[in-house]
Design a protein around this motif. Structure first.
Motif, mmCIF file in Angstrom:
data_model
loop_
_atom_site.group_PDB
_atom_site.id
_atom_site.type_symbol
_atom_site.label_atom_id
_atom_site.label_comp_id
_atom_site.label_asym_id
_atom_site.label_seq_id
_atom_site.Cartn_x
_atom_site.Cartn_y
_atom_site.Cartn_z
ATOM 1 N N ARG A 1 0.825 -1.210 0.000
ATOM 2 C CA ARG A 1 0.000 0.000 0.000
ATOM 3 C C ARG A 1 0.860 1.260 0.000
ATOM 4 N NH1 ARG A 1 -3.392 -1.089 4.287
ATOM 5 N NH2 ARG A 1 -4.698 -2.297 2.860
ATOM 6 N N LYS A 2 1.961 1.234 0.729
ATOM 7 C CA LYS A 2 2.811 2.422 0.826
ATOM 8 C C LYS A 2 3.425 2.812 -0.507
ATOM 9 C CE LYS A 2 7.109 -0.014 2.001
ATOM 10 N NZ LYS A 2 8.236 -0.109 2.958
ATOM 11 N N LEU A 3 3.528 1.846 -1.432
ATOM 12 C CA LEU A 3 4.072 2.138 -2.756
ATOM 13 C C LEU A 3 2.998 2.567 -3.743
ATOM 14 C CD1 LEU A 3 6.615 -0.800 -3.262
ATOM 15 C CD2 LEU A 3 7.118 1.546 -2.585
ATOM 16 N N GLY A 4 1.745 2.488 -3.335
ATOM 17 C CA GLY A 4 0.653 2.793 -4.250
ATOM 18 C C GLY A 4 0.460 1.720 -5.302
ATOM 19 N N ALA A 5 0.891 0.499 -4.992
ATOM 20 C CA ALA A 5 0.813 -0.590 -5.964
ATOM 21 C C ALA A 5 -0.528 -1.291 -5.891
ATOM 22 C CB ALA A 5 1.931 -1.598 -5.711
ATOM 23 N N GLY A 6 -1.051 -1.682 -7.047
ATOM 24 C CA GLY A 6 -2.235 -2.519 -7.086
ATOM 25 C C GLY A 6 -1.838 -3.981 -7.044
ATOM 26 N N VAL A 7 -2.608 -4.796 -6.355
ATOM 27 C CA VAL A 7 -2.350 -6.239 -6.272
ATOM 28 C C VAL A 7 -3.546 -6.973 -6.857
ATOM 29 C CG1 VAL A 7 -1.885 -8.206 -4.762
ATOM 30 C CG2 VAL A 7 -0.888 -5.966 -4.240
ATOM 31 N N VAL A 8 -3.281 -7.814 -7.854
ATOM 32 C CA VAL A 8 -4.334 -8.514 -8.587
ATOM 33 C C VAL A 8 -4.246 -10.001 -8.284
ATOM 34 C CG1 VAL A 8 -5.309 -9.017 -10.858
ATOM 35 C CG2 VAL A 8 -4.254 -6.777 -10.413
ATOM 36 N N ALA A 9 -5.352 -10.578 -7.809
ATOM 37 C CA ALA A 9 -5.424 -12.027 -7.615
ATOM 38 C C ALA A 9 -5.589 -12.692 -8.981
ATOM 39 C CB ALA A 9 -6.591 -12.375 -6.704
ATOM 40 N N VAL A 10 -4.756 -13.688 -9.259
ATOM 41 C CA VAL A 10 -4.768 -14.338 -10.566
ATOM 42 C C VAL A 10 -4.796 -15.850 -10.391
ATOM 43 C CG1 VAL A 10 -3.528 -12.454 -11.707
ATOM 44 C CG2 VAL A 10 -2.238 -14.356 -10.695
#
Length: 258
Positions: free
Chosen positions: A98-107
């Protein structure tokens, strides 16, 4: 895993129960501190990752685990996305990144990646379970690159053979395989390095935890199924002071021609 002195507990059942009770979410091996150690690869993947991420505009990290390695980069690209296939890790990664502003996608753990063609100028992956080379080539922009530290064939073979005996069969997860697969997908390999890393287990709890977490070492591992072999290995550790295996790693970096 840092090199430290072993713990003093010696009771087999206590140790096995301890290793079997540790939660497995994320890809953080800090529980092994004082129980096991592994040499680091000489190329310094974390530093290479930080450098490539700092120069990227849009980046994808595949098989991010709990996001622990990616979270160490000091500067994130404008667009940063990570994927993870193991459901318990997805929420861990979202909190971590979250601190990097990254999105995490479940695949799913198989193709396709849920991204459009030529979406990224950098794709990275540390210790992927599978490397889907055609998919990596598809989502890379012309001139983009793929950076990965991979688990090599025969890694910690000594440990798997201590439980299941000698294994035979063709080994495919090799640097030569990566070179050929990358080329077949239209990528040009610009860096390929290998390393054999000393891995030390100081007690059977560390072995149990490792086998539960790194599931491809002994794919059908459960404590009940392998209790006799674990007891023999425990006795060996008690007699010799540690069990030594060798992890095999290779670094591959490939570019999509522009």
């Amino acid at each position: 895993m840092a090199e430290t002195a072993p713990v003093s507990i010696t009771d087999f059942d206590t140790l096995v129960a301890e290793g079997a009770a540790v939660p497995l979410q994320g890809w953080d091996f800090s529980w092994l501190h004082g129980r096991a150690s592994e040499e680091r690869a000489p190329w310094g993947y974390a530093g290479l990752l930080a450098d490539r991420m700092a120069r990227a505009g849009a980046a994808l990290d595949v098989d991010t685990g709990g996001g622990e390695v990616l979270a160490g980069i000091p500067r994130a690209p404008r667009l940063l996305v990570a994927t993870e296939a193991w459901p318990p890790n997805v929420e861990v990664a979202r909190r971590t990144l979250r601190k990097l502003g990254a999105g995490v996608v479940a695949v799913a753990d198989r193709p396709p990646l849920p991204f459009r063609d030529a979406a990224f100028d950098l794709v990275t992956s540390r210790h992927p379970v599978h490397t889907w080379w055609p998919e990596i080539a598809r989502v890379l922009r012309p001139g983009g690159r793929y950076l990965s530290q991979q688990i090599g064939a025969g890694t910690v073979r000594e440990l798997s053979e201590a439980l299941v005996g000698p294994r035979r069969g063709r080994e495919t997860q090799t640097p030569q395989w990566a070179l050929a697969a990358a080329g077949a997908a239209g990528l040009r390999v610009v860096d390929l390095r290998t390393a054999t890393l000393r891995t030390v287990f100081h007690d059977i709890a560390a072995v149990v935890y490792f086998l539960r977490k790194v599931v491809w070492t002994v794919p059908d591992f459960t404590v009940d199924r392998y209790r006799p072999q674990l007891r023999r290995l425990h006795e060996r550790i008690e007699a010799e002071g540690a069990f030594v295996a060798h992890a095999r790693r290779f670094l591959v970096e490939a570019v999509k021609p522009g």
